[in-house]
Design an enzyme around this catalytic site. Sequence first.
Site, mmCIF file in Angstrom:
data_model
loop_
_atom_site.group_PDB
_atom_site.id
_atom_site.type_symbol
_atom_site.label_atom_id
_atom_site.label_comp_id
_atom_site.label_asym_id
_atom_site.label_seq_id
_atom_site.Cartn_x
_atom_site.Cartn_y
_atom_site.Cartn_z
ATOM 1 N N GLY A 1 0.842 -1.192 0.000
ATOM 2 C CA GLY A 1 0.000 0.000 0.000
ATOM 3 C C GLY A 1 0.875 1.239 0.000
ATOM 4 O O GLY A 1 2.019 1.201 -0.446
ATOM 5 N N THR B 1 3.163 4.524 1.132
ATOM 6 C CA THR B 1 4.312 4.708 2.024
ATOM 7 C C THR B 1 3.845 5.231 3.381
ATOM 8 O O THR B 1 4.352 4.812 4.429
ATOM 9 C CB THR B 1 5.327 5.655 1.368
ATOM 10 N N ALA B 2 2.846 6.112 3.383
ATOM 11 C CA ALA B 2 2.367 6.671 4.652
ATOM 12 C C ALA B 2 1.812 5.563 5.552
ATOM 13 O O ALA B 2 2.130 5.508 6.750
ATOM 14 C CB ALA B 2 1.292 7.724 4.383
ATOM 15 N N THR B 3 1.011 4.661 4.994
ATOM 16 C CA THR B 3 0.473 3.561 5.803
ATOM 17 C C THR B 3 1.587 2.602 6.214
ATOM 18 O O THR B 3 1.578 2.075 7.330
ATOM 19 C CB THR B 3 -0.641 2.812 5.041
ATOM 20 N N GLY B 4 2.549 2.389 5.330
ATOM 21 C CA GLY B 4 3.697 1.536 5.679
ATOM 22 C C GLY B 4 4.412 2.057 6.922
ATOM 23 O O GLY B 4 4.773 1.283 7.820
ATOM 24 N N GLU C 1 5.784 -3.398 0.689
ATOM 25 C CA GLU C 1 5.787 -3.003 -0.728
ATOM 26 C C GLU C 1 4.996 -1.705 -0.807
ATOM 27 O O GLU C 1 3.776 -1.718 -0.740
ATOM 28 C CB GLU C 1 5.133 -4.079 -1.602
ATOM 29 N N CYS D 1 1.568 0.016 -8.844
ATOM 30 C CA CYS D 1 2.696 0.501 -8.021
ATOM 31 C C CYS D 1 3.930 0.707 -8.884
ATOM 32 O O CYS D 1 4.533 1.771 -8.857
ATOM 33 C CB CYS D 1 2.975 -0.475 -6.896
#
Length: 470
Positions: free
Chosen positions: A222, A224-227, A244, A278
Amino acid sequence: METYDALLASITPATGQNSRTILDPATGEAVGQAPVHTVEDLEAAIAAAATAQPEWAALGHDARSAALMKAADAVERSAEELAQLLSREQGKPLNGPNARFEVGACAAWLRATAATPLDPETVVDDGETRAELHYRPIGVVGAIGPWNWPMMITVWQIAPALRMGNAVVVKPSEYTPLSVLALAAIINEELPDGLLTVVSGGRDVGEALASHDAIGKVMFTGSTATGKAIIRSSADTVKRLTLELGGNDAGIVLPDSDPKAIAEGLFWGAFINTGQTCAALKRLYVHESQYDAVCTELTAVAAAMPMGNGLDENNVLGPLQNRQQYDIVARLVEAAKASGARVLIGGNPDADQPGNFYPTTLVADIDNDNPLVAEEQFGPALPIIKYSTVDEAVAKANALDVGLGASVWSSDLGAAREVASRIQAGTVWINKHGAVDPRVPFGGAKQSGYGLEFGAEGLKALGVPQVING
Ligand code: NAD
């Protein structure tokens, strides 16, 4: 499942269960009802997974691989029904590199994951020391996924997890739960009860999964912020993570390429799944000697690709999956137009049309710091930036804090490989973009994430390394 209606019925919540309506992004009409699962449902799924996992682990690789092979057959038997549901819920057309292609990839990845050998490795055996490296099951794995390739990415997460002897609890995107529920229902025909459960909840369920002490690893795909949020919520239990995350892939067209020959490859590199991919080409750098020719050829290809309702067999491009993503694309194209960039095609959405259709858009004469270049558009709009020297193009490609994929386009393979070695990205393709393969490791550099998927490396990421020394 024998029919589309039977497939949909198999995942429709019982009367009285909490549910919500999922709308078709092409028409705004109802596709079906998705259950609204809660953190309590998550707890039940994790408990069932923990109960089912030891017996599954004890079966060994051969029996687990055999079950995955059967699951691939089951997916293939229901391929058309799955593709219809995916097309209605996600919006992607049946044809082109879209819904039927995605369902085909699910079967292919299940089979390849089942077939990949992973033997214990003898690291040292010198008469005095004997050390072997094994990969043991982790236990219960959490899989959190996005809405762009919901079925395929679920398989990327669950197939290696299951193969390595783990149970899995999946938290699909709120936008595309039906696709994931249906896929799991088919795969579960071949698996023991409780081993694989989909919990169709919101962000609170994702957060609870990422912090749960019975979850040993989270596979996350998902933004980058949620990562980053998942790194934080998994910290207290020191979870293993494969992340990812987002990308903003650059493509560099070298001075010696053939614009006509590469135009279609460039187009699909950028517009696969209507740009909602992505590792799609999101910034195209073209040498000044070829700039006009590449713009002309690419515009001709773009003009010939029909966009519309995914169930129409003629279409190869569809709507944006959700209004939020549509608004991002519209905002970035407006910013490009306001800066004086030149729209070659598109950029003029029809406000009266139902659905989230944004036209295929190519933007030329745009600066590298324009938001359409610097931010991830994740939709059907490609900026084309002119460069003078290859060093300048490489520097611009490397200027962002993400590095998922990239590509170099040239008639000279040696020159292309040399440029590829200087690009900061997890994969650099030559004369293609975004081609993934279940035998080839895939993962991001910089803030596009860490950990590898696919092949033997992907299997190792779903095990706990254990050394037997002696
Ligand atoms: P997203 O991060 O908004 O959501 C992904 C999932 O995370 C959803 O299931 C969501 O419910 C869940 N989630 C949200 N907040 C959470 C939290 N705090 N804790 C746990 N889970 C949480 O991403 P998206 O908009 O669905 O997907 C688009 C993004 O995904 C793009 O940036 C794209 O580049 C990226 N992506 C990356 C890859 C890759 O392989 N690197 C593949 C596909 C998509």
